[in-house]
Design an enzyme around this catalytic site. Structure first.
Site, short mmCIF file in Angstrom:
data_model
loop_
_atom_site.label_atom_id
_atom_site.label_comp_id
_atom_site.label_asym_id
_atom_site.label_seq_id
_atom_site.Cartn_x
_atom_site.Cartn_y
_atom_site.Cartn_z
N CYS A 1 43.91 54.22 62.10
CA CYS A 1 42.35 54.07 62.35
C CYS A 1 42.07 55.72 62.76
CB CYS A 1 41.76 53.19 63.53
SG CYS A 1 39.99 53.24 63.87
N CYS B 1 38.05 50.15 69.80
CA CYS B 1 37.92 51.45 69.14
C CYS B 1 36.65 51.85 69.23
CB CYS B 1 38.04 50.83 67.71
SG CYS B 1 37.61 52.22 66.50
N CYS C 1 40.89 47.99 61.45
CA CYS C 1 41.10 48.49 62.71
C CYS C 1 41.26 47.22 63.87
CB CYS C 1 40.35 49.60 63.54
SG CYS C 1 40.66 50.03 64.96
N LYS D 1 13.41 37.90 21.67
CA LYS D 1 13.96 37.17 20.87
C LYS D 1 12.87 36.66 19.80
CE LYS D 1 16.29 34.93 24.67
NZ LYS D 1 16.22 34.04 25.89
N TYR E 1 16.94 29.70 30.25
CA TYR E 1 16.06 30.34 29.17
C TYR E 1 16.22 30.07 27.73
CZ TYR E 1 20.47 32.86 29.25
OH TYR E 1 21.74 33.34 29.59
N ASP F 1 28.35 49.23 31.06
CA ASP F 1 28.16 48.40 29.79
C ASP F 1 28.09 49.44 28.48
OD1 ASP F 1 27.97 46.22 31.53
OD2 ASP F 1 25.97 45.86 30.78
N LYS F 2 27.32 50.52 28.98
CA LYS F 2 27.34 51.53 27.64
C LYS F 2 28.60 52.16 27.16
CE LYS F 2 24.08 55.13 26.80
NZ LYS F 2 22.93 55.71 26.93
N GLU F 3 29.46 52.49 28.09
CA GLU F 3 30.92 52.91 27.73
C GLU F 3 31.51 51.80 27.11
OE1 GLU F 3 32.07 55.93 31.24
OE2 GLU F 3 31.63 54.07 31.70
N ASP G 1 20.85 39.85 35.84
CA ASP G 1 22.12 40.13 35.82
C ASP G 1 23.10 39.14 36.62
OD1 ASP G 1 24.62 41.26 35.45
OD2 ASP G 1 24.02 43.18 36.67
N GLU H 1 20.96 31.53 33.50
CA GLU H 1 21.74 32.56 34.13
C GLU H 1 21.82 32.21 35.71
OE1 GLU H 1 23.21 34.67 32.09
OE2 GLU H 1 23.70 36.47 33.44
N ASP I 1 30.27 49.23 25.19
CA ASP I 1 29.69 49.18 23.91
C ASP I 1 30.01 50.39 22.99
OD1 ASP I 1 28.71 47.22 24.65
OD2 ASP I 1 26.43 47.67 24.64
N ARG J 1 30.25 30.20 30.19
CA ARG J 1 30.20 30.39 28.63
C ARG J 1 31.64 30.54 28.28
NH1 ARG J 1 27.77 36.13 26.83
NH2 ARG J 1 29.61 37.00 27.99
N CYS K 1 40.66 55.73 66.52
CA CYS K 1 41.25 55.46 67.65
C CYS K 1 42.90 55.50 67.61
CB CYS K 1 40.95 54.00 68.42
SG CYS K 1 41.28 52.70 67.32
N GLU L 1 11.67 39.03 27.78
CA GLU L 1 11.88 38.36 28.73
C GLU L 1 12.83 39.22 29.87
OE1 GLU L 1 14.48 35.22 27.58
OE2 GLU L 1 12.96 34.21 26.44
S1 IVH Z 1 19.65 34.83 25.54
C1 IVH Z 1 21.93 34.00 21.85
N1 IVH Z 1 18.15 35.45 27.42
O1 IVH Z 1 22.62 38.12 29.03
C2 IVH Z 1 21.08 34.24 23.20
N2 IVH Z 1 20.30 35.90 27.84
O2 IVH Z 1 24.61 39.89 27.08
C3 IVH Z 1 21.84 34.33 24.14
N3 IVH Z 1 21.25 36.84 30.11
O3 IVH Z 1 25.30 35.95 27.95
C4 IVH Z 1 21.35 34.96 25.42
N4 IVH Z 1 19.20 37.04 30.71
O4 IVH Z 1 24.13 35.23 30.11
C5 IVH Z 1 19.47 35.39 27.01
N5 IVH Z 1 16.60 36.03 29.33
C6 IVH Z 1 17.75 35.85 28.90
C7 IVH Z 1 18.94 36.54 29.62
C8 IVH Z 1 20.34 36.42 29.02
C9 IVH Z 1 20.32 37.07 31.10
C10 IVH Z 1 22.61 36.84 29.76
C11 IVH Z 1 23.36 35.83 29.07
C12 IVH Z 1 24.19 36.52 27.95
C13 IVH Z 1 24.06 37.91 28.33
C14 IVH Z 1 24.02 38.50 26.88
#
Ligand code: IVH
Length: 667
Positions: A393, A416, A411, A279, A215, A35-37, A114, A167, A39, A133, A396, A110
């Protein structure tokens, strides 16, 4: 002076690259960069577009959220844009954002689960559509697939029009169990969960241990009386939606401290989390801050550092699984990662090796997440040549083949030696026949000596007892443990013996379902396989898919398998299921019970099922015309509808408790 790069060219390159990784992540569920790369690529594109506004186009990925749309599903236009979250990777980034939104404000903190994002649309209080989504604007309709998750309420207590966002995910334990049954072909719980909701057949989805945490709620009209995030949570709680643990409302100033306590817990979580979400609690404040085309200004994701470490591939060898699957493994210069020393990391298959460009001598990044075995994630310094799997293989020399549309090579030689060895290791393992004292090392020694070449040999190993006692590391005490455990394994019933002999597609869950449906012995299964309607009968069992039916019928006709089971029965192993514990009080005799939804007094709900079987009833996994009772709780789904249609007697938790009390059955 360095040559200035043409921004239009770099922008085009970045857009193409980002699109490629978006597709790999959202559509193919096989991300190739972290994800970092990802971003970093987006940030580079954003800053180039900022400096060159004339080059901004509406289709730029900076203005779109990644899309998971798949062609085979009908589309749904989301009622409000389904936004994503902007990521932060360190406390400084987070503090900067917090200063803008208000350090004294309250925030919801929260877990960021994943899995796969989902929208549940309720119309007049009834669950009408479940939608991915997608592009954020439109999504795939996956209603029937998602409805297999029984904890999702089908109806609300009021005729509301709203959508609930959540999720879909899988716990590590469920993932491992499920993946084991499928020969370890899935890379991680996220990919499996995301892939599962895109299956063609909801019956296949029903077999997968999917879960959901929700959520957020989007209201179609005014959100009267809902001014805070905590009001939303209260509504979700009242309607009995499953909510993630640990969510808390805190003040901005304590955020960094709170994050630390989440960080300490992270590795112990039973489900995959890839960070936290923060949030603003006040919904009016959220509205005034607004959102960009991609993400709200009132929320941020905080990503824990990915557990990645660099090392070098020294060699590549192969694991030959009990089903014959070949998994290439990189032997790496040992590194310490998340508390353990990593010497091997999986390379999954040839496709994966090709995509990474991995080979001997390459410098690579290794990841270790949760319970999952380490994997090679990225090549940082390429090898002289990309590794190519052998055609034969390695153990074997049988020609390797691909099965169906799998990316894996197998295989096919059932004799084997490596396959046999892994079958033995699996058979003796704790979750299977639990033969204490016979771990990988001991089995390997006995195998190499030729004393145990196949499963039945374990039960005649006694003849080598004196010779074993002469071996280094085998004292009287440890040898006694082994022989006692071998003897004790004969007490294990069909629930263990059938899945332990390593027939593909026939794991513990399938075995349990077969037993529930009356196929509680090998003999009964063999008799069934000889009948004309065997296929039809097995296919009608809820939870047994067509692939399992084909594989099972093939095993039941296979001479070597038949011979193996006959030999094991001759050696004293049980190939029938034990009667479940029975009581003198038998009010449920002749009844066939199914259970759906969640319960306050029976967690897990198997506790209720065990009471039913203990007191004479039969438990079934799906509702059919033969089902007499359905025990239902909040979140009951299609089973409740079907039972109502079929006139099955519906029993609520309180009615069930009453019934137990009346019969004098204690919990
Ligand atoms: S809030 C507008 N809360 O993370 C706010 N998202 O990278 C939208 N996700 O698409 C999301 N846990 O699929 C929210 N506690 C949580 C979450 C969460 C996982 C996922 C979600 C979103 C992605 C964003």
């Amino acid at each position: 002076m360095p040559k200035k790069e043409n921004p239009a060219k770099r922008i085009a390159e970045l857009r193409k690259e980002i699109q490629k990784h978006n597709d790999l992540y959202y559509k193919k569920n096989t991300p190739k960069i972290s994800d970092k790369e990802f971003d970093l690529l987006v940030k580079e594109l954003q800053s180039l577009e900022k400096a060159n506004p004339d080059l901004v186009v509406e289709s730029s990925p900076t203005l779109q959220v990644g899309s998971d749309l798949s062609p085979q599903f009908s589309k749904f236009k989301h009622k409000v844009p389904v936004l994503s979250l902007e990521n932060t990777y360190n406390e400084t980034e987070l503090s900067e954002w917090l200063t803008k939104t208000g350090i004294d404000e309250f925030y919801s903190l929260e877990w960021k689960i994943d899995g796969a994002s989902i929208l549940l649309y309720y119309e007049n209080g009834k669950l009408a559509h479940c939608v991915t989504r997608g592009s954020g604007g439109i999504g795939d309709i996956v209603t029937e697939n998602v409805k297999t998750i029984e904890s999702i309420p089908q109806t609300l207590s009021e005729p509301l029009n709203l959508s609930v966002r959540g999720e879909i995910f899988m716990t590590f334990a469920d993932f491992e169990e499920f993946n084991e049954e499928y020969g370890g072909k899935f890379a991680n719980p996220r990919n499996l969960a995301a892939g599962s909701i895109k299956q063609k057949d909801p019956l296949d989805v029903a077999k997968r241990p999917l879960r959901i945490y929700v959520y957020d709620v989007y209201f179609s009209s005014s959100r009267k009386g809902t001014n805070k995030h905590k009001d939303i949570v209260a509504l979700l709680k009242k309607e009995k939606f499953p909510l993630a643990p640990d969510s808390t409302i805190i003040q901005g100033k304590t955020l960094l401290k709170e994050i630390e306590s989440f960080r300490n817990k992270k590795d112990k979580m039973p489900f995959p989390v890839d960070g936290l979400v923060i949030k603003l609690d006040d919904l009016n404040l959220r509205e005034s801050l607004g959102e960009t085309s991609q993400s709200p200004r009132w929320a941020r994701a905080f990503k824990f550092d990915a557990l990645l470490k660099e090392t070098t591939i020294e060699e590549i060898d192969f694991a030959i699984g009990r089903t014959g699957k070949i998994t290439p493994r990189a032997k790496v210069t040992p590194i310490s990662l998340a508390g353990t020393t990593v010497t091997y990391a999986t390379l999954h298959n040839q496709d994966y090796i090709d995509q990474l460009g991995a080979g001997i001598g390459a410098k690579v990044l290794i990841s270790k997440r949760g319970e999952i075995i380490p994997a090679v994630e990225k090549v940082t310094v390429p090898p002289k040549s990309v590794f190519v799997l052998p055609k034969e293989c390695p153990a074997c020399k049988t020609k390797l083949t691909k099965v169906d549309d799998s990316v894996d090579f197998f295989c096919t030689n059932r004799n084997c030696p490596e396959r046999k060895l892994n079958q033995l290791i699996f058979f003796c393992s704790k979750k299977q026949m639990n033969i204490e004292g016979l771990g990988e090392r001991q089995i390997q020694i006995f195998f190499e000596k030729g004393w145990v070449k196949d499963i039945p040999d374990l039960y005649t190993l006694n003849k080598y007892k004196d010779t074993i006692l002469e071996l280094d590391g085998f004292g009287e005490k440890s040898v006694k443990i082994i022989f006692d455990a071998i003897e004790k394994s004969k007490e294990k019933d069909f629930r263990f013996t059938l899945p332990s002999i390593g027939l593909n597609e026939v794991g513990p869950k399938v075995t349990e379902i077969l037993i529930e449906h009356g196929f509680d012995s090998w003999e009964k299964l063999v008799t069934l396989s000889k009948s004309k309607n065997a296929e039809e009968e097995l296919t009608s069992i809820h939870g047994i898919g067509p692939r399992t039916v084909d594989a099972l019928l093939a095993h039941l006709k296979d001479k070597e398998t038949l011979k193996l089971v006959k030999t094991l029965i001759g050696l004293g192993l049980k190939f029938q299921a034990d009667e479940t514990e029975k009581s003198d009080i038998q009010p449920f005799v002749g009844q066939s019970w199914c259970v759906t939804g969640s319960f306050e007094n029976f967690q897990p709900r198997d506790i209720a099922m065990d009471l039913i079987t203990k007191h004479g009833g039969k438990k079934v996994s799906g509702v059919s015309s033969k089902t007499t009772h359905l025990l239902y709780g909040p979140g009951a789904g299609s089973k409740l509808e079907k039972a109502t249609e079929l006139g099955v007697k519906l029993v609520s938790e309180s009615e069930f408790l009453e019934l137990l009390k009346k019969e004098g059955i204690e919990l």
